[in-house]
Design a protein around this motif. Structure first.
Motif, PDB file in Angstrom:
ATOM      1  N   PRO A 155       0.788  -1.231   0.000  1.00 30.36           N
ATOM      2  CA  PRO A 155       0.000   0.000   0.000  1.00 30.36           C
ATOM      3  C   PRO A 155       0.825   1.288   0.000  1.00 30.36           C
ATOM      4  O   PRO A 155       0.531   2.208  -0.753  1.00 30.36           O
ATOM      5  N   GLN A 156       1.842   1.381   0.842  1.00 30.75           N
ATOM      6  CA  GLN A 156       2.634   2.613   0.915  1.00 30.75           C
ATOM      7  C   GLN A 156       4.099   2.256   1.125  1.00 30.75           C
ATOM      8  O   GLN A 156       4.421   1.336   1.887  1.00 30.75           O
ATOM      9  N   SER A 157       4.984   3.013   0.482  1.00 29.21           N
ATOM     10  CA  SER A 157       6.421   2.839   0.680  1.00 29.21           C
ATOM     11  C   SER A 157       7.083   4.205   0.739  1.00 29.21           C
ATOM     12  O   SER A 157       6.657   5.147   0.057  1.00 29.21           O
ATOM     13  N   ILE A 158       8.111   4.299   1.551  1.00 22.78           N
ATOM     14  CA  ILE A 158       8.931   5.510   1.623  1.00 22.78           C
ATOM     15  C   ILE A 158      10.363   5.108   1.299  1.00 22.78           C
ATOM     16  O   ILE A 158      10.907   4.185   1.917  1.00 22.78           O
ATOM     17  N   VAL A 159      10.965   5.786   0.324  1.00 23.24           N
ATOM     18  CA  VAL A 159      12.348   5.498  -0.044  1.00 23.24           C
ATOM     19  C   VAL A 159      13.097   6.818  -0.235  1.00 23.24           C
ATOM     20  O   VAL A 159      12.502   7.896  -0.289  1.00 23.24           O
ATOM     21  N   ALA A 169      19.587  10.760   6.679  1.00 34.60           N
ATOM     22  CA  ALA A 169      18.706   9.621   6.910  1.00 34.60           C
ATOM     23  C   ALA A 169      18.239   9.575   8.356  1.00 34.60           C
ATOM     24  O   ALA A 169      17.058   9.332   8.641  1.00 34.60           O
ATOM     25  N   GLN A 170      19.157   9.821   9.278  1.00 37.59           N
ATOM     26  CA  GLN A 170      18.808   9.793  10.703  1.00 37.59           C
ATOM     27  C   GLN A 170      17.824  10.899  11.060  1.00 37.59           C
ATOM     28  O   GLN A 170      16.851  10.669  11.788  1.00 37.59           O
ATOM     29  N   GLU A 171      18.066  12.096  10.560  1.00 37.67           N
ATOM     30  CA  GLU A 171      17.190  13.227  10.874  1.00 37.67           C
ATOM     31  C   GLU A 171      15.796  13.011  10.284  1.00 37.67           C
ATOM     32  O   GLU A 171      14.786  13.308  10.933  1.00 37.67           O
ATOM     33  N   PHE A 172      15.737  12.500   9.056  1.00 33.45           N
ATOM     34  CA  PHE A 172      14.432  12.240   8.442  1.00 33.45           C
ATOM     35  C   PHE A 172      13.638  11.247   9.280  1.00 33.45           C
ATOM     36  O   PHE A 172      12.457  11.471   9.577  1.00 33.45           O
ATOM     37  N   LEU A 173      14.269  10.141   9.669  1.00 29.93           N
ATOM     38  CA  LEU A 173      13.551   9.127  10.429  1.00 29.93           C
ATOM     39  C   LEU A 173      13.049   9.687  11.752  1.00 29.93           C
ATOM     40  O   LEU A 173      11.892   9.465  12.134  1.00 29.93           O
ATOM     41  N   LYS A 174      13.899  10.414  12.453  1.00 25.95           N
ATOM     42  CA  LYS A 174      13.511  10.974  13.748  1.00 25.95           C
ATOM     43  C   LYS A 174      12.312  11.898  13.601  1.00 25.95           C
ATOM     44  O   LYS A 174      11.336  11.800  14.355  1.00 25.95           O
ATOM     45  N   ARG A 175      12.353  12.790  12.618  1.00 26.20           N
ATOM     46  CA  ARG A 175      11.258  13.746  12.421  1.00 26.20           C
ATOM     47  C   ARG A 175       9.982  13.046  11.937  1.00 26.20           C
ATOM     48  O   ARG A 175       8.877  13.392  12.359  1.00 26.20           O
ATOM     49  N   PHE A 176      10.129  12.084  11.045  1.00 20.17           N
ATOM     50  CA  PHE A 176       8.963  11.371  10.533  1.00 20.17           C
ATOM     51  C   PHE A 176       8.261  10.611  11.656  1.00 20.17           C
ATOM     52  O   PHE A 176       7.038  10.710  11.826  1.00 20.17           O
ATOM     53  N   SER A 189       3.238  13.520   7.747  1.00 22.95           N
ATOM     54  CA  SER A 189       4.455  13.235   8.504  1.00 22.95           C
ATOM     55  C   SER A 189       5.678  13.250   7.594  1.00 22.95           C
ATOM     56  O   SER A 189       6.736  13.774   7.962  1.00 22.95           O
ATOM     57  N   VAL A 190       5.538  12.666   6.398  1.00 24.39           N
ATOM     58  CA  VAL A 190       6.649  12.682   5.450  1.00 24.39           C
ATOM     59  C   VAL A 190       6.977  14.113   5.034  1.00 24.39           C
ATOM     60  O   VAL A 190       8.140  14.507   4.980  1.00 24.39           O
ATOM     61  N   ARG A 191       5.934  14.897   4.774  1.00 24.07           N
ATOM     62  CA  ARG A 191       6.183  16.284   4.361  1.00 24.07           C
ATOM     63  C   ARG A 191       6.907  17.066   5.447  1.00 24.07           C
ATOM     64  O   ARG A 191       7.881  17.775   5.173  1.00 24.07           O
ATOM     65  N   ALA A 206      20.359  20.025  -1.226  1.00 25.33           N
ATOM     66  CA  ALA A 206      19.179  19.312  -1.754  1.00 25.33           C
ATOM     67  C   ALA A 206      18.788  18.112  -0.898  1.00 25.33           C
ATOM     68  O   ALA A 206      18.137  17.184  -1.379  1.00 25.33           O
ATOM     69  N   ALA A 207      19.137  18.137   0.399  1.00 27.72           N
ATOM     70  CA  ALA A 207      18.750  17.023   1.283  1.00 27.72           C
ATOM     71  C   ALA A 207      17.241  16.816   1.297  1.00 27.72           C
ATOM     72  O   ALA A 207      16.751  15.684   1.353  1.00 27.72           O
ATOM     73  N   SER A 208      16.475  17.922   1.221  1.00 27.53           N
ATOM     74  CA  SER A 208      15.015  17.813   1.307  1.00 27.53           C
ATOM     75  C   SER A 208      14.392  17.244   0.030  1.00 27.53           C
ATOM     76  O   SER A 208      13.186  17.024  -0.027  1.00 27.53           O
ATOM     77  N   TRP A 209      15.188  17.001  -0.996  1.00 27.31           N
ATOM     78  CA  TRP A 209      14.670  16.412  -2.219  1.00 27.31           C
ATOM     79  C   TRP A 209      14.618  14.878  -2.132  1.00 27.31           C
ATOM     80  O   TRP A 209      14.009  14.237  -2.985  1.00 27.31           O
ATOM     81  N   LEU A 210      15.259  14.289  -1.143  1.00 26.07           N
ATOM     82  CA  LEU A 210      15.519  12.854  -1.167  1.00 26.07           C
ATOM     83  C   LEU A 210      14.324  11.965  -0.823  1.00 26.07           C
ATOM     84  O   LEU A 210      14.060  10.995  -1.524  1.00 26.07           O
ATOM     85  N   PRO A 211      13.573  12.208   0.253  1.00 25.65           N
ATOM     86  CA  PRO A 211      12.494  11.276   0.609  1.00 25.65           C
ATOM     87  C   PRO A 211      11.329  11.354  -0.377  1.00 25.65           C
ATOM     88  O   PRO A 211      10.953  12.442  -0.820  1.00 25.65           O
ATOM     89  N   ILE A 212      10.745  10.210  -0.674  1.00 24.83           N
ATOM     90  CA  ILE A 212       9.588  10.199  -1.563  1.00 24.83           C
ATOM     91  C   ILE A 212       8.681   9.042  -1.186  1.00 24.83           C
ATOM     92  O   ILE A 212       9.137   7.972  -0.790  1.00 24.83           O
ATOM     93  N   VAL A 213       7.365   9.291  -1.279  1.00 27.85           N
ATOM     94  CA  VAL A 213       6.361   8.250  -1.045  1.00 27.85           C
ATOM     95  C   VAL A 213       6.028   7.604  -2.381  1.00 27.85           C
ATOM     96  O   VAL A 213       5.669   8.293  -3.333  1.00 27.85           O
TER      97      VAL A 213
END
Length: 213
Positions: A155-159, A169-176, A189-191, A206-213
């Motif tokens: 149903p949903q994936s985050i990469v 990667a660590q900061e994204f996970l903590k905030r998410f 939450s991803v946003r 461009a760190a904020s460009w990396l996560p995507i659903v």
């Protein structure tokens, strides 16, 4: 190439602060089994740790409220497969090294073993049938993983779209996880987590460009 474009700069996303873009293709409707517990079951695989620190990921996930977490640290292929096959999971999490090879994702479980998601296909299909709803690959160059997950109709994936520095990667996970645990939707939450990465862009452009659903 389309998947690598910074779609979050689209003015639609600016106008709707609770919206987040997710990339998908038409697929059949997935009917998930009914949840029988308010607790979330998470299988967290901490793969090959050479040159990276997955302990931060482990601590962030372990602190989640209302979650039953099983950690596999640098497991063998058989250990990872057995856990995925035998028990029902709501979330599959992976941190470690990964890469995309000709639109196929490869994850590194330990210093000597790696596998593609095609080599986990039957285990993933069984997990989906038992209620797997979300996969999170907090690892490098994950579009190949996303392509294969899409074919399985998870149903949903985050990469992460491209190679990702450890701190990002660590900061994204903590905030998410912080946003998601307080009841925000997955996409909100991803946003929030993605936008928080702008604070690291002095060191990691461009760190904020990396996560995507």
């Amino acid at each position: 190439r389309l998947h690598r474009l910074p779609w979050h700069f689209w003015d639609f996303i600016d106008r709707y602060p609770h919206a987040e873009l997710a990339i998908s293709s038409p697929s059949e409707r997935i009917v998930l089994p009914a949840r029988t517990s308010n607790r979330v079951r998470i299988l967290a695989i901490l793969g090959d740790r050479q040159g990276i620190d997955t302990e931060v990921d482990r601590l962030a996930i372990a602190a989640l409220p209302n979650a039953d977490v099983v950690f596999l640290v640098e497991p063998t292929r058989q250990q990872a497969y057995d856990r995925l096959w035998e028990e029902p999971w709501d979330v599959l999490f992976f941190a470690g090294h990964s890469k995309t090879e000709q639109q196929q994702g490869r994850i590194y479980l330990n210093p000597t073993e790696s596998l593609t998601l095609a080599e986990l296909r039957f285990g993933l299909q069984r997990a989906i049938a038992k209620g797997l709803q979300l996969t999170i690959f907090n690892s490098c160059d994950g579009l190949g993983l996303a392509y294969e997950l899409e074919q399985l109709h998870i149903p949903q994936s985050i990469v992460m779209r491209l190679p990702v520095p450890d701190r990002v990667a660590q900061e994204f996970l903590k905030r998410f996880l912080s946003a998601f645990a307080t009841g925000a939707s997955l996409h909100t939450s991803v946003r929030q987590a993605r936008e928080s990465l702008q604070g690291l862009e002095g060191e990691f452009p461009a760190a904020s460009w990396l996560p995507i659903v």
